[in-house]
Design a protein around this motif. Structure first.
Motif, PDB file in Angstrom:
ATOM      1  N   PRO A 214     -18.980 102.967  69.558  1.00 20.87           N
ATOM      2  CA  PRO A 214     -18.770 102.481  68.189  1.00 20.87           C
ATOM      3  C   PRO A 214     -19.855 101.481  67.795  1.00 20.87           C
ATOM      4  O   PRO A 214     -20.359 100.728  68.639  1.00 20.87           O
ATOM      5  CB  PRO A 214     -17.396 101.808  68.244  1.00 20.87           C
ATOM      6  CG  PRO A 214     -16.737 102.360  69.468  1.00 20.87           C
ATOM      7  CD  PRO A 214     -17.837 102.670  70.436  1.00 20.87           C
ATOM      8  N   ARG A 258     -19.108 109.089  61.429  1.00 22.55           N
ATOM      9  CA  ARG A 258     -18.840 107.767  62.005  1.00 22.55           C
ATOM     10  C   ARG A 258     -20.144 107.099  62.408  1.00 22.55           C
ATOM     11  O   ARG A 258     -21.023 107.720  63.005  1.00 22.55           O
ATOM     12  CB  ARG A 258     -17.922 107.887  63.210  1.00 22.55           C
ATOM     13  CG  ARG A 258     -17.568 106.534  63.814  1.00 22.55           C
ATOM     14  CD  ARG A 258     -16.333 106.593  64.650  1.00 22.55           C
ATOM     15  NE  ARG A 258     -16.021 105.295  65.241  1.00 22.55           N
ATOM     16  CZ  ARG A 258     -14.945 105.048  65.975  1.00 22.55           C
ATOM     17  NH1 ARG A 258     -14.063 106.016  66.201  1.00 22.55           N
ATOM     18  NH2 ARG A 258     -14.714 103.846  66.487  1.00 22.55           N
ATOM     19  N   VAL A 260     -22.447 104.916  64.678  1.00 22.35           N
ATOM     20  CA  VAL A 260     -22.437 104.691  66.126  1.00 22.35           C
ATOM     21  C   VAL A 260     -23.769 104.113  66.572  1.00 22.35           C
ATOM     22  O   VAL A 260     -24.774 104.142  65.854  1.00 22.35           O
ATOM     23  CB  VAL A 260     -22.179 106.011  66.899  1.00 22.35           C
ATOM     24  CG1 VAL A 260     -20.805 106.572  66.597  1.00 22.35           C
ATOM     25  CG2 VAL A 260     -23.269 107.049  66.593  1.00 22.35           C
ATOM     26  N   LEU A 288     -17.432 106.740  73.089  1.00 18.74           N
ATOM     27  CA  LEU A 288     -16.780 107.652  72.156  1.00 18.74           C
ATOM     28  C   LEU A 288     -17.093 109.099  72.517  1.00 18.74           C
ATOM     29  O   LEU A 288     -16.267 109.990  72.369  1.00 18.74           O
ATOM     30  CB  LEU A 288     -17.285 107.404  70.726  1.00 18.74           C
ATOM     31  CG  LEU A 288     -16.772 106.203  69.964  1.00 18.74           C
ATOM     32  CD1 LEU A 288     -17.556 106.065  68.668  1.00 18.74           C
ATOM     33  CD2 LEU A 288     -15.280 106.354  69.676  1.00 18.74           C
TER      34      LEU A 288
END
Length: 455
Positions: A214, A258, A260, A288
């Motif tokens: 993340p 997302r 990252v 992740l």
């Protein structure tokens, strides 16, 4: 020489603005660059290149040289001038017994990968297979094999170069050694490289792919990455990324879009050694996504190709770094929050290991003491977003300036000034300027990050 006389001397095709293929012929990888040359000559061989150089010189026209067309700054095209387009010159010839690879000046890295991989060989290149061999090599050439085997120029044995006076010469350790020194990092300042002879290395299947965390882990991940790579053997290569997960089949749907941070790995050595490295990676923090395993080097080198096809809007800037400071990490974290578009990114490439053990004076590439080469890329398909990309990349680059080593990788430059070129070549600049004075005193080859001839 008239235009008609030029065409009579060519095996290739001369394309002017009235030709139906003109727009395709002048297009480059970075669609933010829109230039209109007077003539694009698609060369078939060195004789064509010699004719184009003579024509442009006699006509008093600027000459741009296009190899793969991947230049972010669009240095392969020039307004109102002539383009020597080498894209038809794509031959690769392997000598397995000698371990050498002869590559024509218009080749892309996937041409080299295609030819070398069946022999269990590779030539150290970059991280995108659509990159041109010529531009990458003349700028230095760093990528997945840099820590183990060094830069592309560290494997260059010789090059055929067409000079400003129209002659073709060989540049090697024994023939025109000053020119050979200069083209290993000095860009296109000295002539047109119509072919390269490389020494190959024994690489076939590697452990490769991304480990992603993340974006909230960025500060800890960068500090861990710094220490982990410093302690790792030369068999361990991984470049750090900040990005949005693309909607591509390789990534789980739940992660699409997302933000990252992570590392894209290329691990050499045995499978057991690679797995031991990955255990150390997993010990940092549960990712992740971990998508790392045995992969042919050509497949790893093509990993990003579908995500960044030709025709996107690009604005990029680069720095070299000797260390990752806490202040630099704060800058990365701040600008990661402001990533302007889903394709925009930051990559931090290791250039230590074998690449750092070559003396800075041995080639024109001056930053042998740097540990990382960074590129900030503002990328989007929409031309209307180009101002946003430019502002983000410039501001990010400027904020990192106090933490950087002072110069940048020439292949990551865009809209740079003369001072930046001097900073990039450091103490090698005076020698480059002297060699420029011997081979191109009138600065005929000036569509590049230009080195002025010493007076």
């Amino acid at each position: 020489m008239t235009r008609e006389e030029l065409q009579q001397r060519l095996r290739g095709v001369a394309i002017d603005p009235g030709h139906p293929g003109y727009d395709a012929a002048r297009a480059v990888y970075n669609a933010a660059i829109d230039r209109r040359p007077a003539l694009v000559v698609q060369c078939c061989d060195a004789a064509d290149v010699m004719a184009v150089v003579a024509y442009a010189r006699e006509a008093g026209l600027r000459l741009a040289v296009r190899g793969g067309g991947h230049s972010g700054a669009g240095l392969g095209v020039v307004d109102d001038g002539v383009v020597a387009d080498l894209s038809q010159m794509r031959s690769v010839r392997i000598d397995p017994a000698a371990g050498t690879v002869r590559v024509e000046g218009g080749c892309l890295w996937h041409d080299v990968d295609h030819a070398t991989h069946p022999f269990g060989l590779a030539v150290p290149g970059g991280v995108v297979s659509t990159t041109g061999v010529g531009g990458l090599t003349l700028g230095g050439g760093h990528g997945y094999l840099a820590r183990k085997y060094g830069l592309s120029i560290d494997h260059l044995l010789e090059a055929d170069v067409v000079l400003a006076d129209g002659r073709q010469v060989v540049a090697s350790a024994s023939q025109n050694p000053d020119l050979f020194w200069a083209i290993r990092g000095g860009g296109g300042n000295f002539g047109v490289a119509t072919s390269f002879l490389f020494r190959s290395v024994p690489v076939s299947t590697v452990y490769g792919g991304p480990t992603l965390w993340p974006i909230e882990d960025l500060r800890d991940a960068m500090r861990w990455y710094d220490a982990f790579t410093a302690a790792a053997s030369d068999d361990v290569y991984g470049f750090f990324v900040i990005m949005d997960v693309p909607p591509a089949p390789a990534f789980p749907t739940a992660l699409h879009g997302r933000r990252v941070c992570g590392v894209v790995w290329c691990l050499l050595g045995s499978p057991a050694e690679a797995e031991a490295v990955l255990e150390g990676v997993r010990a940092f923090r549960t990712p992740l996504l971990e998508h790392v395993g045995p992969v042919p080097l050509p497949a790893l080198n093509a990993l990003f190709d579908p995500l960044i096809p030709p025709g996107l809007q690009w604005y990029w800037k680069g720095h070299f770094f000797e260390r990752i400071t806490d202040g630099a990490i704060d800058v990365h974290a701040s600008f990661a929050e402001r990533l302007p578009t889903p394709l925009s990114m930051m990559h931090l490439y290791p250039v230590d290991g074998a690449a750092s053990r070559v003396p800075a004076s041995e080639t024109a590439f001056a930053y042998r003491d740097a540990r990382w080469s960074m590129v900030i890329g503002g990328i989007d398909p929409d031309p209307a977003r180009l101002p946003i990309l430019r502002t983000w990349a410039r501001d990010y680059w400027q904020a990192l300036q106090p933490h950087a080593a002072g110069g940048g990788y020439v292949n990551f430059m865009q809209e740079e000034g003369e001072d930046r070129v001097h900073a990039t070549y450091r103490g090698n600049y005076p020698r480059l300027a002297a060699i420029k004075g011997r081979y191109d005193p009138a600065n005929f080859f000036n569509v590049n990050w230009n080195i002025k001839a010493a007076t």
